[in-house]
Design an enzyme around this catalytic site. Structure first.
Site, PDB file in Angstrom:
ATOM      1  N   LYS A  56       0.865  -1.186   0.000  1.00  0.00           N
ATOM      2  CA  LYS A  56       0.000   0.000   0.000  1.00  0.00           C
ATOM      3  C   LYS A  56       0.893   1.224   0.000  1.00  0.00           C
ATOM      4  CE  LYS A  56      -4.400   1.207   0.227  1.00  0.00           C
ATOM      5  NZ  LYS A  56      -5.603   0.536  -0.282  1.00  0.00           N
ATOM      6  N   ASP A  98      -6.952   4.610  -4.517  1.00  0.00           N
ATOM      7  CA  ASP A  98      -7.623   4.477  -3.207  1.00  0.00           C
ATOM      8  C   ASP A  98      -8.221   5.859  -2.943  1.00  0.00           C
ATOM      9  OD1 ASP A  98      -7.868   2.560  -0.748  1.00  0.00           O
ATOM     10  OD2 ASP A  98      -7.281   4.444   0.152  1.00  0.00           O
TER      11      ASP A  98
HETATM   12  P1  NDP Z   1     -12.893   8.017  -2.728  1.00  0.00           P
HETATM   13  O1  NDP Z   1     -11.836   9.007  -2.518  1.00  0.00           O
HETATM   14  O2  NDP Z   1     -13.438   7.787  -4.085  1.00  0.00           O
HETATM   15  O3  NDP Z   1     -14.129   8.327  -1.764  1.00  0.00           O
HETATM   16  C1  NDP Z   1     -13.992   8.414  -0.376  1.00  0.00           C
HETATM   17  C2  NDP Z   1     -15.308   8.861   0.206  1.00  0.00           C
HETATM   18  O4  NDP Z   1     -15.225   8.817   1.633  1.00  0.00           O
HETATM   19  C3  NDP Z   1     -15.677  10.291  -0.164  1.00  0.00           C
HETATM   20  O5  NDP Z   1     -17.073  10.428  -0.173  1.00  0.00           O
HETATM   21  C4  NDP Z   1     -15.057  11.082   1.008  1.00  0.00           C
HETATM   22  O6  NDP Z   1     -15.676  12.331   1.233  1.00  0.00           O
HETATM   23  C5  NDP Z   1     -15.330  10.130   2.160  1.00  0.00           C
HETATM   24  N1  NDP Z   1     -14.322  10.306   3.214  1.00  0.00           N
HETATM   25  C6  NDP Z   1     -12.974  10.268   3.069  1.00  0.00           C
HETATM   26  N2  NDP Z   1     -12.370  10.486   4.234  1.00  0.00           N
HETATM   27  C7  NDP Z   1     -13.347  10.664   5.132  1.00  0.00           C
HETATM   28  C8  NDP Z   1     -13.367  10.935   6.515  1.00  0.00           C
HETATM   29  N3  NDP Z   1     -12.230  11.064   7.218  1.00  0.00           N
HETATM   30  N4  NDP Z   1     -14.584  11.053   7.141  1.00  0.00           N
HETATM   31  C9  NDP Z   1     -15.726  10.896   6.417  1.00  0.00           C
HETATM   32  N5  NDP Z   1     -15.766  10.657   5.113  1.00  0.00           N
HETATM   33  C10 NDP Z   1     -14.595  10.537   4.487  1.00  0.00           C
HETATM   34  O7  NDP Z   1     -12.313   6.638  -2.116  1.00  0.00           O
HETATM   35  P2  NDP Z   1     -12.804   5.159  -2.386  1.00  0.00           P
HETATM   36  O8  NDP Z   1     -14.271   5.102  -2.557  1.00  0.00           O
HETATM   37  O9  NDP Z   1     -11.921   4.571  -3.413  1.00  0.00           O
HETATM   38  O10 NDP Z   1     -12.394   4.460  -0.994  1.00  0.00           O
HETATM   39  C11 NDP Z   1     -13.269   4.417   0.121  1.00  0.00           C
HETATM   40  C12 NDP Z   1     -12.813   3.319   1.074  1.00  0.00           C
HETATM   41  O11 NDP Z   1     -12.820   2.056   0.387  1.00  0.00           O
HETATM   42  C13 NDP Z   1     -11.397   3.462   1.627  1.00  0.00           C
HETATM   43  O12 NDP Z   1     -11.365   2.908   2.928  1.00  0.00           O
HETATM   44  C14 NDP Z   1     -10.577   2.590   0.695  1.00  0.00           C
HETATM   45  O13 NDP Z   1      -9.384   2.137   1.308  1.00  0.00           O
HETATM   46  C15 NDP Z   1     -11.553   1.445   0.485  1.00  0.00           C
HETATM   47  N6  NDP Z   1     -11.302   0.634  -0.717  1.00  0.00           N
HETATM   48  C16 NDP Z   1     -11.298   1.196  -1.962  1.00  0.00           C
HETATM   49  C17 NDP Z   1     -11.116   0.392  -3.079  1.00  0.00           C
HETATM   50  C18 NDP Z   1     -11.214   0.936  -4.455  1.00  0.00           C
HETATM   51  O14 NDP Z   1     -11.206   0.114  -5.397  1.00  0.00           O
HETATM   52  N7  NDP Z   1     -11.344   2.214  -4.670  1.00  0.00           N
HETATM   53  C19 NDP Z   1     -10.822  -1.046  -2.930  1.00  0.00           C
HETATM   54  C20 NDP Z   1     -10.933  -1.549  -1.583  1.00  0.00           C
HETATM   55  C21 NDP Z   1     -11.122  -0.705  -0.526  1.00  0.00           C
HETATM   56  P3  NDP Z   1     -15.126  13.668   0.493  1.00  0.00           P
HETATM   57  O15 NDP Z   1     -15.744  13.627  -0.871  1.00  0.00           O
HETATM   58  O16 NDP Z   1     -15.615  14.762   1.348  1.00  0.00           O
HETATM   59  O17 NDP Z   1     -13.632  13.543   0.463  1.00  0.00           O
END
Ligand code: NDP
Length: 447
Positions: A128, A168
């Site tokens: 990672k 991510d």
């Molecule tokens: P994105 O950046 O596309 O989206 C993240 C989302 O979570 C946004 O809506 C963001 O809000 C919100 N967010 C981020 N940080 C916080 C916080 N501290 N408190 C509240 N809301 C928060 O990321 P992903 O959708 O890709 O990833 C989301 C999760 O899924 C992570 O844990 C990641 O590790 C996990 N994941 C992702 C994969 C992937 O293929 N993308 C695969 C496996 C796991 P805002 O718009 O305000 O930033």
């Protein structure tokens, strides 16, 4: 306290050797706790030092990332890549750009990735990376210069057979494009060194949808095993990024009504069910705050802050934003409102207290390691397609994904049962993921 003297001692050494990294400690504690029945049955994992090696990353790379902002100021961020375990394949795992990123977050994510990748059944190790760079509010030019500087250091350590990063939080198609372009330029070669690429330069169809869709496929298997389904169910999803968006899309396709979504500022509750096209437009295309959704949709209300999203009554909850976002209070609210399933889309979104409460209350619980593995599984399919220089249709990739998630569910459920933890998918996923990696490590001797 882990109910095994060796594992408890190992946990204490991990805390001593990695001070001030609570997320990493939390991730290791969960896995070691699950492994108690395994080491009792197989003491060789202790005597041969497999566990001792497993909790130590093979390599941690930490570097300076200088870049110039639009006003001409020099800015400096920190970059990380943790190459945790390559026992069963090249390191594989995403890059996260978010101000909260530090070594402990990257280690927690890299450690989780080892077991997740093993569970997919595909030949990929765990890694990672990321940076404390905040992409929010930056221009495309600033993002590009940052990504180019980041890759100018990272390219020395990665490669299609060594380490294959992906996206991510904060790293989506735009960032992957800049990173890949710079890698290609520096190495003068076109190889599948990153996944999540655009379709015009080696990306796989259905990679964008894969984590969210896979989450729903996994959840569907779990629900059906217990006589339930998404059809007619109400669902609350946190986040509105990649995972949340496509979890919402597939859950709705399977007949569910999604009542709420969030971003880091707050959440929207829509009594008529989320209008996903509008959500994609606001959060995806326009890169706006989620509060704008409520301004444009009369049936929706906006609430500042994310904590109370779990108080919305629902049958199924899917936390898809970030780590430790669903705590004890959130779990109690879900249980009180009759929620019968929680599926983790984000990595480690539930605190240990929340997991314990949900499991004690008999809520079906799908742990991230297994439930969100669809993204990395499809990334591995992207690597296969890059190697073959041949591409599958959306339907073919989606079909592979569905099969992988179904097998993964049954493997985790079977491992739980075999080690006396029937129905406990947290233990099942940890054990099934561990065994494959541990056996490869045993075969290599001390390396
Ligand atoms: P994105 O950046 O596309 O989206 C993240 C989302 O979570 C946004 O809506 C963001 O809000 C919100 N967010 C981020 N940080 C916080 C916080 N501290 N408190 C509240 N809301 C928060 O990321 P992903 O959708 O890709 O990833 C989301 C999760 O899924 C992570 O844990 C990641 O590790 C996990 N994941 C992702 C994969 C992937 O293929 N993308 C695969 C496996 C796991 P805002 O718009 O305000 O930033």
């Amino acid at each position: 306290m882990i109910q095994n003297e060796y594992l408890q001692g190992l946990m204490e050494r991990v805390i001593d050797r990695n001070p001030a990294e609570p997320e990493f400690h939390q991730a290791v504690q969960e896995v070691l706790t699950s492994l108690v029945p395994v080491v009792e049955a197989h003491p060789e994992y202790i005597t041969e030092g497999v566990l001792e090696c497993l909790v130590e990353p093979e390599r941690v790379i930490k570097f300076r990332v200088p870049w110039v902002d639009d006003a001409g100021n020099v800015r400096v961020n920190r970059g990380f890549r943790v190459q945790f375990n390559s026992a069963i394949g090249p390191y594989k795992g995403g890059l996260r750009f978010h101000p909260s990123v530090y070594e402990g977050i990257v280690k927690f994510l890299g450690f989780e990735q080892i077991f997740k990748n093993s569970l997919t059944g595909l030949p990929i190790g765990g890694g990672k990376g990321g940076s404390d760079f905040d992409p929010k509010g930056k221009s495309d030019g600033e993002i590009m210069r940052f990504c180019q500087s980041f890759m100018t250091e990272l390219f020395k350590y990665i490669g299609p057979d060594t380490d294959v990063p992906a996206g991510d939080i904060g790293v989506g198609a735009r960032e992957i494009g800049y990173l890949f372009g710079q890698y290609k330029r520096l190495r003068n070669e076109f190889t599948g060194v990153l996944t999540g690429k655009g379709l015009s330069y080696g990306g796989s169809l259905a990679r964008r949808e894969a984590t969210g869709y896979g989450l729903c496929y996994f959840t569907d298997n779990m629900l059906r095993d217990h006589g339930r389904s998404f059809d007619g169910a109400t669902v609350v999803i946190s986040g509105s990024g990649n995972v949340a968006t496509y979890a919402c899309e597939k859950a709705m396709e399977m007949g569910a009504k999604v009542m709420a979504m969030s971003d880091s500022g707050g959440y929207v509750y829509d009594k008529d069910g989320i209008d996903l096209e509008l959500m994609k437009q606001i959060k995806g295309e326009e890169r706006q705050r989620i509060s704008v959704y409520a301004q444009r949709r009369p049936t929706a209300e906006y609430h500042e802050g994310c904590r109370h999203i779990w108080e919305i009554p629902c049958d199924i909850a899917m936390p898809c934003a970030t780590q430790n976002e669903l705590d004890g209070a959130g779990a109690r609210a879900l249980i009180a409102n009759g929620c019968y399933a929680v599926s983790e889309g984000a990595n480690m979104p539930c605190t240990p207290e929340a997991v314990e409460l949900l499991q004690e209350a008999g809520v079906l619980f799908a742990p991230a390691k297994a439930a969100n593995a669809g993204g990395v599984a499809t990334s591995a399919l992207e690597m296969s397609q890059n190697s073959m220089r041949f591409y599958w249709s959306f339907e073919e990739v989606d079909q592979h994904l569905k099969q992988i998630m179904t097998d993964l569910y049954h493997n985790a459920a079977a491992a739980a049962e075999q080690y006396g933890k029937k129905g406990d998918l947290v233990s099942g996923a940890n054990i099934a993921g561990f065994l494959k990696v541990a056996d490869a490590m045993l075969a290599y001797g001390v390396v």
